[in-house]
Design an enzyme around this catalytic site. Sequence first.
Site, PDB file in Angstrom:
ATOM      1  CB  CYS A  23      -0.877   0.087   1.064  1.00  0.00           C
ATOM      2  SG  CYS A  23      -0.205  -0.049   2.777  1.00  0.00           S
ATOM      3  CG  ASN A  33       4.424  -1.785   5.402  1.00  0.00           C
ATOM      4  OD1 ASN A  33       5.415  -2.007   5.859  1.00  0.00           O
ATOM      5  ND2 ASN A  33       3.413  -2.482   5.179  1.00  0.00           N
ATOM      6  CB  CYS A  82      -3.656   1.719   7.000  1.00  0.00           C
ATOM      7  SG  CYS A  82      -3.358   3.219   8.308  1.00  0.00           S
ATOM      8  NE  ARG A  83      -4.718   1.627   2.083  1.00  0.00           N
ATOM      9  CZ  ARG A  83      -4.492   2.365   0.994  1.00  0.00           C
ATOM     10  NH1 ARG A  83      -5.271   2.280  -0.131  1.00  0.00           N
ATOM     11  NH2 ARG A  83      -3.322   2.893   0.607  1.00  0.00           N
ATOM     12  CB  SER A  84       0.263  -3.411   2.848  1.00  0.00           C
ATOM     13  OG  SER A  84       1.196  -2.568   3.593  1.00  0.00           O
ATOM     14  CG  ASP A 139      -5.497   5.671   2.534  1.00  0.00           C
ATOM     15  OD1 ASP A 139      -5.466   5.502   3.658  1.00  0.00           O
ATOM     16  OD2 ASP A 139      -4.691   6.700   1.918  1.00  0.00           O
TER      17      ASP A 139
HETATM   18  P1  4NP Z   1      -1.674   2.927   4.127  1.00  0.00           P
HETATM   19  O1  4NP Z   1      -2.480   4.138   4.863  1.00  0.00           O
HETATM   20  O2  4NP Z   1      -1.328   3.081   2.799  1.00  0.00           O
HETATM   21  O3  4NP Z   1      -2.803   1.843   4.026  1.00  0.00           O
HETATM   22  O4  4NP Z   1      -0.824   2.208   5.068  1.00  0.00           O
HETATM   23  C1  4NP Z   1      -1.629   5.220   4.791  1.00  0.00           C
HETATM   24  C2  4NP Z   1      -0.922   5.632   5.695  1.00  0.00           C
HETATM   25  C3  4NP Z   1      -0.179   6.841   5.543  1.00  0.00           C
HETATM   26  C4  4NP Z   1      -0.581   7.771   5.052  1.00  0.00           C
HETATM   27  C5  4NP Z   1      -1.557   7.751   3.907  1.00  0.00           C
HETATM   28  C6  4NP Z   1      -2.134   6.321   3.820  1.00  0.00           C
HETATM   29  N1  4NP Z   1       0.389   9.036   5.020  1.00  0.00           N
HETATM   30  O5  4NP Z   1       0.026  10.142   4.175  1.00  0.00           O
HETATM   31  O6  4NP Z   1       1.014   9.150   5.708  1.00  0.00           O
END
Ligand code: 4NP
Length: 155
Positions: A10, A13, A15-17, A125
Amino acid sequence: MKTPSILFVCLGNICRSPLAEAAMRDAAARAGLEIMVDSAGTGEWHVGHPPDERAVAVAARHGIDISSYKARQVRGEDFRSFDHILALDPQNLRDLRKIAPSDTSARLALLLDHVPGRMGEGVSDPYYQDDIAFELVWRDVSVAAEALVAVMRGD
Ligand code: 4NP
């Protein structure tokens, strides 16, 4: 036969992955399937950090502890060492294709391509959203993990 390997990717790294990694580890263990899984982000902001506390909480609600996971960024070697690299959303997939080395052997696809009726879709997201969004991520990655286990078992 070589143990099949999957990298979930993602943006951050955190939240989703990590949730996809956790759901896949759990589904594979329940199915008695030997598989190597990991997760990474296309971005570098959260490298070395544990998952977002809301991701830790949703995994815990489903009986899985991801508090020891550490975020890392995708690296060139991943494109050679993993059999499959599964992006959590279409933007992540475009970014992966941009950075893929010329000798990439991994097969790149979207995680939800493996879920009937959801080809081409991304997992939303949840970063700027609420706990319900994290539950929806968990639902998506769990359904995908079960679908992947079925494909890998040849069901
Ligand atoms: P992820 O979520 O891609 O599912 O881990 C996010 C984590 C951090 C950010 C965006 C999405 N960020 O903008 O820092």
